[in-house]
Scaffold this motif. Structure first.
Motif, PDB file in Angstrom:
ATOM      1  N   GLU A 121       0.824  -1.215   0.000  1.00  0.00           N
ATOM      2  CA  GLU A 121       0.000   0.000   0.000  1.00  0.00           C
ATOM      3  C   GLU A 121       0.857   1.264   0.000  1.00  0.00           C
ATOM      4  O   GLU A 121       0.475   2.282  -0.578  1.00  0.00           O
ATOM      5  N   CYS A 124       2.485   1.417  -3.806  1.00  0.00           N
ATOM      6  CA  CYS A 124       1.632   1.647  -4.972  1.00  0.00           C
ATOM      7  C   CYS A 124       0.190   2.022  -4.631  1.00  0.00           C
ATOM      8  O   CYS A 124      -0.618   2.210  -5.542  1.00  0.00           O
ATOM      9  N   GLY A 125      -0.160   2.101  -3.361  1.00  0.00           N
ATOM     10  CA  GLY A 125      -1.566   2.268  -3.002  1.00  0.00           C
ATOM     11  C   GLY A 125      -1.870   3.502  -2.183  1.00  0.00           C
ATOM     12  O   GLY A 125      -1.337   4.591  -2.428  1.00  0.00           O
ATOM     13  N   LYS A 128       1.019   5.778  -0.698  1.00  0.00           N
ATOM     14  CA  LYS A 128       2.118   6.215  -1.571  1.00  0.00           C
ATOM     15  C   LYS A 128       2.586   7.622  -1.188  1.00  0.00           C
ATOM     16  O   LYS A 128       1.784   8.518  -0.958  1.00  0.00           O
ATOM     17  N   ALA A 295      -7.768   0.962   2.216  1.00  0.00           N
ATOM     18  CA  ALA A 295      -6.749   0.452   1.303  1.00  0.00           C
ATOM     19  C   ALA A 295      -7.283   0.477  -0.131  1.00  0.00           C
ATOM     20  O   ALA A 295      -8.495   0.384  -0.358  1.00  0.00           O
ATOM     21  N   THR A 296      -6.382   0.607  -1.097  1.00  0.00           N
ATOM     22  CA  THR A 296      -6.809   0.695  -2.497  1.00  0.00           C
ATOM     23  C   THR A 296      -6.366  -0.489  -3.354  1.00  0.00           C
ATOM     24  O   THR A 296      -6.872  -0.659  -4.459  1.00  0.00           O
ATOM     25  N   LEU A 297      -5.435  -1.307  -2.884  1.00  0.00           N
ATOM     26  CA  LEU A 297      -4.919  -2.396  -3.715  1.00  0.00           C
ATOM     27  C   LEU A 297      -5.697  -3.692  -3.586  1.00  0.00           C
ATOM     28  O   LEU A 297      -5.455  -4.641  -4.343  1.00  0.00           O
ATOM     29  N   ALA A 301      -2.475  -6.260  -2.600  1.00  0.00           N
ATOM     30  CA  ALA A 301      -1.510  -5.577  -1.720  1.00  0.00           C
ATOM     31  C   ALA A 301      -0.459  -6.533  -1.180  1.00  0.00           C
ATOM     32  O   ALA A 301       0.727  -6.191  -1.127  1.00  0.00           O
TER      33      ALA A 301
END
Length: 312
Positions: A121, A124-125, A128, A295-297, A301
């Motif tokens: 995360e 890349c998430g 960053k 979280a975005t991944l 992740a």
């Protein structure tokens, strides 16, 4: 040419795999059933098979990989390359790095699954470009990873971040760690579902009785209609979670909490009450610059972060 690594995120139910390069780009991914009760040798054999199958599907050569990173759900001795204890599988004292290097014939690095999700995360998430981050994954159990001043905190024995084992209810349910009433036994998806079923068995009136098998998403859906059992289950879980978040805040002074894992799929129905409760109980000066994000991944992740162990 940028390096490419195989990232592996071992879960109690599924193991996720992905080929990741030095920029965080994912070339391909797959998953297979962990089946940990069949033992370590069976697992290593199947992991090797599915890893090589993924590489073949991408028309890559195995020797094109520069290494393998593995995230594991439990207590890890990263320096020695050992599994100390994986509570969900019952594995103890296994030389996992040595076994995988023999089978995969590539450099191996390992870490705790919450640590690798945090690395993913922050690479890349949602984290960053952030330097002080605490990532909390809420699923079967609760994992916590800590980034301070841009560095992952592992501690003397590699066990830093096990905040899911902070005791909230000293007379509460026994935990696999040997204590009672740990935060993970109250706020995890498993714990929330168990508490909802306990209320059902006690005869409490709730719309959840319509569910053949209750999930945390069912609980959050029921809470939207002011269902009392669902509301109480979420309130209890969030009280435990935000209490620990408050402890971490005054100890580590993070700029960001990232909430991931399966329960995070509840979205704003989790995030909004969590933020409200956190702000209510956290020390005024310490909380004012803290952000809380989902979280975005997603499920990527773990293997992205595991691959980044080689980047470290």
């Amino acid at each position: 040419m940028t390096k490419k690594w195989l990232g592996i995120d071992m879960g109690g139910t599924f193991t996720k795999l992905g080929i990741v390069d030095g920029t965080g780009k994912v070339y391909g991914k797959s998953k297979f059933e962990t089946k940990g009760k069949q033992g370590i040798d069976d697992y290593v054999e199947r992991l090797t098979y599915y890893s090589k199958e993924l590489v073949n599907q991408l028309d890559m050569e195995w020797k094109a990989l520069d290494g393998v990173g593995l995230g594991l759900p439990g207590f890890i001795d990263r320096k020695k390359g050992w599994i100390r204890h994986l509570p969900s599988l019952g594995w103890r004292n296994i030389k996992i790095k040595e076994k995988l290097e023999q089978s995969l014939q590539l450099p191996i690095d390992i870490d705790n699954d919450a640590n690798v999700a945090t690395l993913g995360e922050c690479w890349c998430g949602a984290g960053k470009n952030q330097t002080d981050v605490i990532c909390i994954t809420i699923g079967t159990g609760i994992g916590v990873g800590i980034i301070a001043n841009g560095q992952l905190i592992r501690g003397q024995s590699g066990l830093a971040g096990e905040a899911g084992h902070i005791v909230i209810e000293p007379d509460g349910e026994p935990c696999s760690c040997g204590q009672r009433g740990c935060m993970g036994k109250i706020a995890s998806a498993t714990a929330m579902v168990k508490e909802a079923n306990r209320q059902l068995q006690a005869g409490k009136e709730t719309s959840l009785k319509k569910c053949s098998t209750i999930t945390t998403l069912d609980i959050f859906e029921a809470a939207k209609t002011q269902d009392q059992v669902a509301t109480q289950v979420i309130e209890r879980a969030l009280t435990a979670l935000t209490t620990v978040m408050s402890y971490l805040t005054v100890t580590l002074n993070p700029g960001l909490f990232i909430i991931g894992g399966g329960v995070s799929h509840a979205g704003d129905h989790l995030l909004n009450p969590l933020k409200t409760k956190y702000l209510d109980i956290t020390q005024k000066m310490m909380k004012k610059d803290v952000n809380i994000k989902l979280a975005t991944l997603g499920n990527d992740a773990g293997f992205i972060g595991a691959a980044s162990l080689l980047k470290e």
